[in-house]
Design a protein around this motif. Structure first.
Motif: not given
Length: 488
Positions: A109-122
């Motif tokens: 189950f691959h649930c991990a992610a950065t969900v911050r809308f203002n995260e840098t594209l990098q």
């Protein structure tokens, strides 16, 4: 005949990324409580001076696992902590953990992610895209892999008005992103019509899966806006104030008064426990589909998990229901009486925010300075406004989602599986759920229980009169100002 869901996972080893997040916690809890598992391996990175083991120990001591601790007190012995990081090559795994996963992993189950809308594209690229690439590479090597489900978002292709359960083309490929310099990746022009780096990188990650030569038994799960639990393991549980939860928390505490929301539009909220049940069911369907297939090179299936198709909820109803419960039991931690104005015109919003946010914040900072304290209110509102601006597209726009695959999945579940893994939102009781939602925020975010009702109501009455006095004062100043302009 296909095995039921619990039997499919019996004595299996599950690898979960994102287990420290809102969805991941509930997923691990539900899997242990409803299935007989051999092992659950969780990917956890060291953070802020805490080791992966320490972070995991703190998480499993949280109240959301109280029910599981009572029913299956030995569940901790079946958890294997894998120290790793999605941003690193090969997930930063040790050779021992890498080999262990290859030999033992059955379900991913691959649930991990950065969900911050203002995260840098990098950074979003490293976590949401290259991290997914690392997971796919690892899964390809797993000798006994039965299924992999990648958790995306229903808004991955939000520039479109209609979002079906299908792959859509994107402006740039993973290979092209890899070949770019850091300065190029930091360029916002790459986003095109996507409103933030989260949805953009999720869209590219989906196409990465499509381009993986269809070697894996894999599906994509797209949930919409995840809200608190409806019933499991406890009603109203949540530990995040993203999206509508943040708006509710801000309004009922009197901090937010001018909010960009089109009340006529539908807000696509789904309970997190229903979402977990749907996610587990998708894995079951993925395993069965690939086991029945005569060849492995199938196009990955996509499941949109949304509420708007079967049980649409408008922002207007959402707001009214929350207000009703506020007046029943307001939060004791309120700093002002509930007062909000919703707008869609951005110029009007600027004026509203100046008078309802900036001016009161400046007055509060002035009082703090007089009292010898450091001013902080204007800074707080600047941060809040920045975050709210990122939500504008999701509070003023409406999408048409197709969810045929998800509805078909529900139709083939046995009665036994439906009872244990219920996720259908047909004729969903929003009135009951929004009451749960309000009191869940009050309990788990504001840390207040029902016993303080009398004090809270008494304080709210005082805030009401203070609120009225404030508007009388503003009206008095405005009248005198106009008198001075036009008469003097």
């Amino acid at each position: 005949m296909d095995m039921n869901i619990a039997e499919t996972f019996r004595d299996g080893t599950i690898f979960v990324t994102g287990s420290t997040g809102f969805l991941g916690k509930l997923l691990v809890e539900k899997l242990f409580r409803s299935c007989s598992l051999k092992k659950v391996a969780i990917l956890v990175r060291s953070k802020k001076g805490l080791s992966s083991c320490r972070r995991a120990a703190d998480i499993y001591n949280e109240s959301v696992f109280d029910c599981l601790r009572k029913e299956k007190p030995d569940f901790l012995t079946k958890i294997k902590i894998i120290d790793g990081d999605l941003e690193q090559t090969s997930l930063g795994l040790s050779s021992e953990d890498h080999e262990w996963l290859i030999e033992n992993g059955n379900f991913v189950f691959h649930c991990a992610a950065t969900v911050r809308f203002n995260e840098t594209l990098q950074t979003a690229t490293k976590i949401n895209i290259l991290g997914t690439d690392n997971i796919l590479n690892l899964a390809t090597k797993m000798r006994n892999l039965k299924g992999l489900v990648h958790v995306s978002t229903a808004y991955s292709h939000c520039p479109r008005n209609v979002i079906k359960e299908k792959f859509y083309p994107v402006l740039i490929t993973v290979k092209e992103l890899k070949n770019m310099s850091i300065d190029e990746i930091s360029c916002a022009n790459i986003l095109g019509n996507w409103p933030n780096t989260y949805t953009f990188t999720k869209a590219i990650a989906e196409n990465l899966i499509l381009d993986n030569h269809n070697q894996l038994p894999i599906s994509i799960f797209r949930p919409s806006i995840i809200g608190c639990t409806q019933s499991e393991p406890y009603p109203g549980w949540l530990d995040t104030i993203n999206g509508p939860s943040g708006i509710v928390t801000g309004t009922i505490t009197g901090i937010l008064r001018a909010i960009c929301v089109d009340k006529a539009k539908i807000t696509d909220i789904i309970p997190v426990d229903y979402t977990v049940n749907a996610l587990i069911s998708v894995m079951w369907d993925t395993v069965n589909r690939y086991q029945r297939s005569e060849h492995t090179k199938n196009v990955p299936k996509i499941y949109n998990y949304v509420s708007s198709f079967e049980s649409p909820l408008t922002w207007d109803r959402f707001i009214k229901e929350i207000r009703n419960h506020y007046f029943e039991v307001p939060p004791l931690r309120s700093v002002w009486y509930l007062y909000e104005i919703f707008y869609t015109n951005l110029l009007f919003g600027i004026i509203l925010k100046f008078w309802l946010h900036t001016v009161p914040a400046a007055l509060m900072d002035f009082l703090l300075i007089i009292c010898g304290k450091s001013p902080k209110t204007l800074k707080m509102y600047a941060k809040i406004e920045k975050m709210l601006n990122l939500l504008n597209v999701f509070t003023t726009k409406q999408w048409s989602f197709d969810n045929k695959n998800t509805r078909k999945l529900w139709s083939i579940l046995s009665k036994e599986d439906r009872d244990v893994f219920w996720f259908s939102l047909e004729e969903f009781d929003w009135e009951a759920y929004l009451k749960i939602y309000y009191f869940g925020i009050r309990k788990y975010i504001l840390h207040e229980d029902y016993s303080n009702k009398e004090k809270a109501v008494s304080k709210n009455r005082k805030l009401f009169w203070l609120h009225q006095l404030f508007f009388v004062l503003i009206a008095y100043i405005l009248i005198h100002f106009l008198y001075w302009i036009f008469v003097m």
